[in-house]
Motif scaffolding. Structure first.
Motif, PDB file in Angstrom:
ATOM      1  N   LEU A 158      -2.501   0.397  -4.497  1.00 40.35           N
ATOM      2  CA  LEU A 158      -2.401  -0.994  -4.076  1.00 40.35           C
ATOM      3  C   LEU A 158      -1.596  -1.760  -5.113  1.00 40.35           C
ATOM      4  O   LEU A 158      -1.823  -1.606  -6.314  1.00 40.35           O
ATOM      5  CB  LEU A 158      -3.809  -1.597  -3.957  1.00 40.35           C
ATOM      6  N   VAL A 184      -8.458   4.291  -2.877  1.00 41.89           N
ATOM      7  CA  VAL A 184      -7.346   3.391  -3.175  1.00 41.89           C
ATOM      8  C   VAL A 184      -7.457   3.035  -4.650  1.00 41.89           C
ATOM      9  O   VAL A 184      -8.549   2.738  -5.141  1.00 41.89           O
ATOM     10  CB  VAL A 184      -7.381   2.112  -2.305  1.00 41.89           C
ATOM     11  N   LEU A 232       0.871  -1.162   0.000  1.00 42.96           N
ATOM     12  CA  LEU A 232       0.000   0.000   0.000  1.00 42.96           C
ATOM     13  C   LEU A 232       0.914   1.219   0.000  1.00 42.96           C
ATOM     14  O   LEU A 232       1.699   1.414   0.929  1.00 42.96           O
ATOM     15  CB  LEU A 232      -0.903  -0.005   1.239  1.00 42.96           C
TER      16      LEU A 232
END
Length: 172
Positions: free
Chosen positions: A84, A118, A74
């Motif tokens: 990610l 993300v 991460l």
């Protein structure tokens, strides 16, 4: 499977998957030489000594034998978002380890770190990685055409993302 920080003794396991042609086929790096694997591990261990740190890179270790079969990362952007990334040795593809690891990291990203967004990228030809990102609930936001030059020429890169609200609203 256990997600944990890397140890110096992980080098042989790391090099086993990082030097495998099948494993790195769609990666921007590799296949690694022993020297490259050793240097990458050295840098990772040095990064682990810092906190806070931008990249949280975790080894994926099988519980039954202690072998490291891949990693998940991460990369925090400092603005409530992160990218990610993951890699698993080709011998362990298709059995759910990628999903298990990435799900755990997404849970930490959204529930513990309270990130807003993300994202992940992958070689557009990597159908298995595209399926994994979609299974994680990520949606494809686009494809960047010929944006990276890798071993076999220019590649197209798929961009996938997930917002915290989407994570919270997922079924189950």
């Amino acid at each position: 499977m256990l997600l944990r920080e890397f140890h110096a003794g992980d080098l042989d396991d790391i090099h086993a998957y990082a030097s495998d042609q099948n494993t790195v086929r769609y990666m921007e790096w590799g296949p690694n030489t022993p020297e490259v694997s050793s240097e990458r591990l050295r840098l990772t261990l040095a990064e682990q000594d810092q906190w806070p740190r931008r990249d949280i890179n975790l080894a994926a270790q099988l519980l039954e034998n202690g072998r490291v079969i891949g990693s998940v990362r991460l990369g925090l952007d400092g603005q409530d978002g992160a990218d990610l990334g993951y890699v698993f040795g080709s011998s362990w593809w298709g059995v759910g380890y990628g999903y298990e690891a990435a799900s755990a990291v997404l849970a930490a990203a959204f529930e513990t770190l309270e990130l807003h967004r993300v994202w992940a990228t992958c070689d557009a030809r990597n159908a298995a990685s595209v399926r994994l990102l979609e299974k994680l609930g990520m949606r494809q936001e686009g494809t960047m055409l010929q944006d990276r030059k890798v071993r076999d020429g220019w590649r197209d890169t798929g961009l996938f993302a997930l917002l915290n609200d989407e994570w919270q609203a997922r079924p189950g």
